[in-house]
Design a protein around this motif. Structure first.
Motif, PDB file in Angstrom:
ATOM      1  N   SER A 144       0.748  -1.125   0.029  1.00 14.80           N
ATOM      2  CA  SER A 144       0.026   0.080   0.193  1.00 14.80           C
ATOM      3  C   SER A 144       0.868   1.223  -0.087  1.00 14.80           C
ATOM      4  CB  SER A 144      -0.865  -0.069   1.090  1.00 14.80           C
ATOM      5  OG  SER A 144      -1.682   1.248   1.426  1.00 14.80           O
ATOM      6  N   ASN A 145       2.031   1.242   0.798  1.00 12.22           N
ATOM      7  CA  ASN A 145       2.807   2.362   0.798  1.00 12.22           C
ATOM      8  C   ASN A 145       3.700   2.678  -0.597  1.00 12.22           C
ATOM      9  OD1 ASN A 145       2.157   2.907   3.691  1.00 12.22           O
ATOM     10  ND2 ASN A 145       3.926   1.570   4.396  1.00 12.22           N
TER      11      ASN A 145
ATOM     12  N   GLN B 105       3.873   6.139  -5.426  1.00 11.12           N
ATOM     13  CA  GLN B 105       3.849   6.025  -6.932  1.00 11.12           C
ATOM     14  C   GLN B 105       2.632   7.014  -7.467  1.00 11.12           C
ATOM     15  OE1 GLN B 105       3.101   1.881  -8.063  1.00 11.12           O
ATOM     16  NE2 GLN B 105       5.129   1.487  -7.675  1.00 11.12           N
ATOM     17  N   MET B 106       1.709   7.304  -6.358  1.00  8.62           N
ATOM     18  CA  MET B 106       0.558   8.056  -6.913  1.00  8.62           C
ATOM     19  C   MET B 106       0.809   9.513  -6.213  1.00  8.62           C
ATOM     20  SD  MET B 106      -2.513   5.287  -6.066  1.00  8.62           S
ATOM     21  CE  MET B 106      -3.946   6.649  -6.320  1.00  8.62           C
ATOM     22  N   GLY B 107       2.026   9.582  -5.609  1.00  4.94           N
ATOM     23  CA  GLY B 107       2.458  11.181  -4.983  1.00  4.94           C
ATOM     24  C   GLY B 107       1.196  11.317  -3.716  1.00  4.94           C
ATOM     25  N   LEU B 108       0.935  10.358  -3.193  1.00  2.00           N
ATOM     26  CA  LEU B 108       0.224  10.650  -2.033  1.00  2.00           C
ATOM     27  C   LEU B 108       0.987  10.625  -0.431  1.00  2.00           C
ATOM     28  CD1 LEU B 108      -2.991   8.089  -2.613  1.00  2.00           C
ATOM     29  CD2 LEU B 108      -2.821  10.567  -3.057  1.00  2.00           C
ATOM     30  N   ALA B 109       0.796  11.614   0.038  1.00  2.00           N
ATOM     31  CA  ALA B 109       1.520  11.703   1.511  1.00  2.00           C
ATOM     32  C   ALA B 109       0.906  10.782   2.288  1.00  2.00           C
ATOM     33  CB  ALA B 109       1.436  13.245   1.795  1.00  2.00           C
ATOM     34  N   MET B 110       0.997   9.586   2.269  1.00  2.00           N
ATOM     35  CA  MET B 110       0.065   8.806   3.127  1.00  2.00           C
ATOM     36  C   MET B 110       0.934   7.386   3.465  1.00  2.00           C
ATOM     37  SD  MET B 110      -3.525   6.971   2.605  1.00  2.00           S
ATOM     38  CE  MET B 110      -4.358   8.686   2.484  1.00  2.00           C
ATOM     39  N   HIS B 111       1.041   7.049   4.689  1.00  2.00           N
ATOM     40  CA  HIS B 111       1.993   5.895   5.292  1.00  2.00           C
ATOM     41  C   HIS B 111       1.108   4.860   6.131  1.00  2.00           C
ATOM     42  CE1 HIS B 111       5.524   3.593   6.100  1.00  2.00           C
ATOM     43  NE2 HIS B 111       4.839   3.553   7.519  1.00  2.00           N
TER      44      HIS B 111
ATOM     45  N   VAL C  68      -3.354  -1.401  13.816  1.00  2.00           N
ATOM     46  CA  VAL C  68      -3.325  -1.040  12.246  1.00  2.00           C
ATOM     47  C   VAL C  68      -3.419   0.467  12.134  1.00  2.00           C
ATOM     48  CG1 VAL C  68      -4.042  -1.322   9.888  1.00  2.00           C
ATOM     49  CG2 VAL C  68      -3.905  -3.370  11.469  1.00  2.00           C
ATOM     50  N   GLY C  69      -2.680   1.211  11.229  1.00  2.00           N
ATOM     51  CA  GLY C  69      -2.984   2.568  11.136  1.00  2.00           C
ATOM     52  C   GLY C  69      -2.457   3.089  10.190  1.00  2.00           C
ATOM     53  N   THR C  70      -2.801   4.319   9.722  1.00  2.00           N
ATOM     54  CA  THR C  70      -2.509   5.252   8.637  1.00  2.00           C
ATOM     55  C   THR C  70      -2.027   6.634   8.925  1.00  2.00           C
ATOM     56  OG1 THR C  70      -3.991   3.907   6.984  1.00  2.00           O
ATOM     57  CG2 THR C  70      -3.054   5.978   6.143  1.00  2.00           C
ATOM     58  N   ASP C  71      -1.021   7.311   8.524  1.00  2.00           N
ATOM     59  CA  ASP C  71      -0.364   8.637   8.899  1.00  2.00           C
ATOM     60  C   ASP C  71      -0.716   9.486   7.472  1.00  2.00           C
ATOM     61  OD1 ASP C  71       0.409   8.426  11.453  1.00  2.00           O
ATOM     62  OD2 ASP C  71       2.308   7.646  10.785  1.00  2.00           O
ATOM     63  N   SER C  72      -1.430  10.432   7.526  1.00  2.00           N
ATOM     64  CA  SER C  72      -1.736  11.294   6.477  1.00  2.00           C
ATOM     65  C   SER C  72      -1.610  12.969   6.976  1.00  2.00           C
ATOM     66  CB  SER C  72      -3.091  11.049   5.891  1.00  2.00           C
ATOM     67  OG  SER C  72      -4.153  11.490   6.563  1.00  2.00           O
ATOM     68  N   GLN C  73      -1.679  13.637   5.883  1.00  2.00           N
ATOM     69  CA  GLN C  73      -1.791  15.146   6.182  1.00  2.00           C
ATOM     70  C   GLN C  73      -2.682  15.454   7.168  1.00  2.00           C
ATOM     71  OE1 GLN C  73      -2.635  17.768   2.677  1.00  2.00           O
ATOM     72  NE2 GLN C  73      -1.418  19.298   3.719  1.00  2.00           N
ATOM     73  N   THR C  74      -3.969  14.756   7.328  1.00  2.00           N
ATOM     74  CA  THR C  74      -4.715  15.085   8.380  1.00  2.00           C
ATOM     75  C   THR C  74      -4.830  14.533   9.590  1.00  2.00           C
ATOM     76  OG1 THR C  74      -6.239  12.926   7.950  1.00  2.00           O
ATOM     77  CG2 THR C  74      -6.664  15.262   6.636  1.00  2.00           C
ATOM     78  N   GLY C  75      -3.601  13.673   9.853  1.00  2.00           N
ATOM     79  CA  GLY C  75      -3.225  13.135  10.897  1.00  2.00           C
ATOM     80  C   GLY C  75      -3.115  11.581  11.067  1.00  2.00           C
ATOM     81  N   ARG C  76      -3.148  11.028  12.325  1.00  2.00           N
ATOM     82  CA  ARG C  76      -2.713   9.484  12.288  1.00  2.00           C
ATOM     83  C   ARG C  76      -4.313   8.893  12.769  1.00  2.00           C
ATOM     84  NH1 ARG C  76       1.781   6.261  15.467  1.00  2.00           N
ATOM     85  NH2 ARG C  76       2.676   6.846  13.544  1.00  2.00           N
ATOM     86  N   GLN C  77      -4.714   7.939  11.957  1.00  2.00           N
ATOM     87  CA  GLN C  77      -5.740   7.079  12.103  1.00  2.00           C
ATOM     88  C   GLN C  77      -5.367   5.620  12.501  1.00  2.00           C
ATOM     89  OE1 GLN C  77      -9.736   7.615  11.894  1.00  2.00           O
ATOM     90  NE2 GLN C  77      -9.158   5.967  13.220  1.00  2.00           N
TER      91      GLN C  77
ATOM     92  N   ARG D 101     -11.229   2.334   1.813  1.00  2.00           N
ATOM     93  CA  ARG D 101     -10.566   1.691   2.940  1.00  2.00           C
ATOM     94  C   ARG D 101      -9.849   0.095   2.488  1.00  2.00           C
ATOM     95  NH1 ARG D 101     -16.046   2.445   4.716  1.00  2.00           N
ATOM     96  NH2 ARG D 101     -16.465   0.557   4.359  1.00  2.00           N
ATOM     97  N   SER D 102      -9.689   0.283   1.209  1.00  2.00           N
ATOM     98  CA  SER D 102      -9.117  -0.957   0.618  1.00  2.00           C
ATOM     99  C   SER D 102      -7.688  -1.001   0.824  1.00  2.00           C
ATOM    100  CB  SER D 102      -9.314  -0.803  -0.982  1.00  2.00           C
ATOM    101  OG  SER D 102      -8.735   0.293  -1.553  1.00  2.00           O
ATOM    102  N   ARG D 103      -6.982  -0.191   1.520  1.00  2.00           N
ATOM    103  CA  ARG D 103      -5.582  -0.321   1.793  1.00  2.00           C
ATOM    104  C   ARG D 103      -5.584  -1.029   3.194  1.00  2.00           C
ATOM    105  NH1 ARG D 103      -5.720   4.589  -0.635  1.00  2.00           N
ATOM    106  NH2 ARG D 103      -6.723   5.677   1.244  1.00  2.00           N
ATOM    107  N   ILE D 104      -6.655  -1.431   3.720  1.00  2.00           N
ATOM    108  CA  ILE D 104      -6.553  -2.242   5.066  1.00  2.00           C
ATOM    109  C   ILE D 104      -7.028  -3.488   5.126  1.00  2.00           C
ATOM    110  CG2 ILE D 104      -7.142  -2.060   7.420  1.00  2.00           C
ATOM    111  CD1 ILE D 104      -5.378   0.263   6.784  1.00  2.00           C
ATOM    112  N   ILE D 105      -6.144  -4.377   5.212  1.00  2.00           N
ATOM    113  CA  ILE D 105      -6.514  -5.799   4.986  1.00  2.00           C
ATOM    114  C   ILE D 105      -7.258  -6.293   6.132  1.00  2.00           C
ATOM    115  CG2 ILE D 105      -4.310  -6.517   6.103  1.00  2.00           C
ATOM    116  CD1 ILE D 105      -4.301  -8.935   4.419  1.00  2.00           C
ATOM    117  N   ALA D 106      -8.332  -6.957   6.108  1.00  2.00           N
ATOM    118  CA  ALA D 106      -9.226  -7.471   7.143  1.00  2.00           C
ATOM    119  C   ALA D 106      -9.055  -8.895   7.375  1.00  2.00           C
ATOM    120  CB  ALA D 106     -10.585  -7.036   6.577  1.00  2.00           C
ATOM    121  N   ASN D 107      -9.504  -9.278   8.723  1.00  2.00           N
ATOM    122  CA  ASN D 107      -9.789 -10.553   9.144  1.00  2.00           C
ATOM    123  C   ASN D 107      -8.348 -11.577   8.879  1.00  2.00           C
ATOM    124  OD1 ASN D 107     -12.545 -10.300   9.425  1.00  2.00           O
ATOM    125  ND2 ASN D 107     -13.056 -10.799   7.402  1.00  2.00           N
TER     126      ASN D 107
END
Length: 405
Positions: free
Chosen positions: A195-196, A201-207, A239-248, A308-314
């Protein structure tokens, strides 16, 4: 901000026990006996617990000494936390106050807005205890010191309102169990790496990231005129995601089990406590209901899953093996707690039920163990005792049990 509808289905898949059961049931046992084997005899009986939320359906079974009180059973979250799956909340209490508590599993979300999001978007951190798309909002501790405060305030003081003189020892990582948990998290971690790469590759500031640990802490307090020592062991995953808006964060406490004895007596009681905790089982019918409920919740969550497809479930993070040696010298306070947990694991063995293929886990510090074929097990170190001549229990035929090979 990523939505958090799927967190409970994602996290409610480690089964110690559910509790510590899934984690510890497959422990490789060491057959060495305790230096000071317990005197007397203990009769373990099988108890069946129900789920009031499902028409009193039998939900769990547990082995406990015959004279101990068994309470609880299936546990459901409040309706507003519909993404948290049902688990168990079971307390087994001795007449003298010793306690084994197999607590419920919790799935939670924690959004930490960035300074940019707060200033430009008016974002704020949701209040603890509120609902976020069916998840419990709970602030996840960042450090072991924060976990120490979390356990003292939210676990011990909240559940023991009449206790006094609390002293919370340091919360420590159990390295052997944490290593196995991280091993089981590897598929999620690899998915996050993919996902990272896509984000870059898409230029997204997301980790995106994933991590986990098995922690333990001991609390001392006074209650009912006695001084108690109370050990809690729990797994935590995130499981989390860092982005410009913060940490989820989507995170969970699972499993969670605690053991209590009078101060100075906890370690001697741990083999019996561990056998009780590790005996918890879901009934097949209730397990099928839970699986069906989980599947339905996944279907509901999938309807809006594009963002939410970047997060693997189950992910299945069932633990398969305990590491039994290879200790390094550690600080004394950490070493004592870690050894208490690992030695307790080593204090139980699998025993074959005579006349069947069934296996039950019982303390290995008793030299004589018997079964009556009716879900009851008698343990003693008295070589002269014969349960078949005991007028109090000889309504059944008792057969000798052997350690499983």
């Amino acid at each position: 901000m990523l939505k958090s509808v799927q967190n409970a289905a994602r996290f409610n898949c480690i089964i110690l026990m559910l509790s510590i059961t899934g984690l510890l049931l497959s422990a490789v046992s060491i057959s060495a006996r305790a230096e000071n084997p317990p005197a007397g005899k203990v009769l373990m009986k099988l108890h069946t617990l129900n789920d009031p939320g499902s028409g009193n359906m039998p939900s769990h079974t547990i082995l406990a000494p015959a004279d101990w009180k068994v309470e609880g059973g299936a546990w459901w979250p409040a309706p507003q936390f519909f993404n948290i799956l049902p688990t168990q909340d079971i307390k087994v209490t001795a007449p003298d106050g010793r306690l084994v508590h197999i607590g419920p599993s919790l799935g939670a979300s924690d959004f930490r807005p960035s300074a940019f999001a707060q200033a430009q978007l008016g974002a704020r951190r949701a209040d603890e205890g509120s609902a976020d798309n069916g998840n419990l909002v709970l602030y996840m501790p960042n450090t072991l010191d924060e976990w120490k405060t979390f356990l003292l305030e939210k676990a011990f003081k909240k559940s023991l309102p009449t206790a006094t003189n609390f002293t919370m020892k340091s919360v420590v990582v159990i390295p052997e169990l944490t290593a196995m948990l991280k091993k089981q998290l590897e598929p999620i971690i690899r998915q996050q790496e993919i996902s990272n790469q896509q984000s870059r590759q898409m230029g997204l500031a997301m980790h995106s990231f994933a991590d986990g640990a098995v922690l333990s802490g001991t609390c001392f307090y006074e209650l009912d005129g006695k001084k108690w020592e109370h050990l809690i062991v729990f797994g935590t995953t995130q499981v989390g995601t860092d982005s410009q808006t913060g940490r989820q964060l989507w995170w969970a406490i699972e499993p969670s089990v605690s053991y209590r004895a009078e101060a100075g007596q906890l370690e001697a009681n741990m083999p019996l406590f561990m056998a009780i905790a590790n005996s918890v089982r879901m009934t097949p019918k209730w397990q099928a209901m839970k699986s069906d409920h989980s599947a339905k919740m996944n279907q509901i969550a999938a309807k809006g899953a594009a963002d939410r497809s970047r997060i693997i479930a189950n992910s299945n993070r069932e633990i398969s093996k305990i590491i039994n040696d290879g200790y390094n010298e550690r600080q004394a306070s950490m070493d004592r707690t870690q050894k208490q947990v690992i030695n307790a694991i080593r204090g139980v063995d699998d025993y074959t039920v005579p006349g069947s293929q069934d296996v039950v886990q019982l303390p290995n510090n008793y030299s004589h163990i018997y079964s009556n074929g009716n879900g009851e097990y008698l343990m003693t170190n008295d070589s002269l005792y014969n349960p078949n001549t005991d007028s109090n229990i000889n309504n059944h035929t008792w057969s000798t049990m052997e350690a499983a090979k």
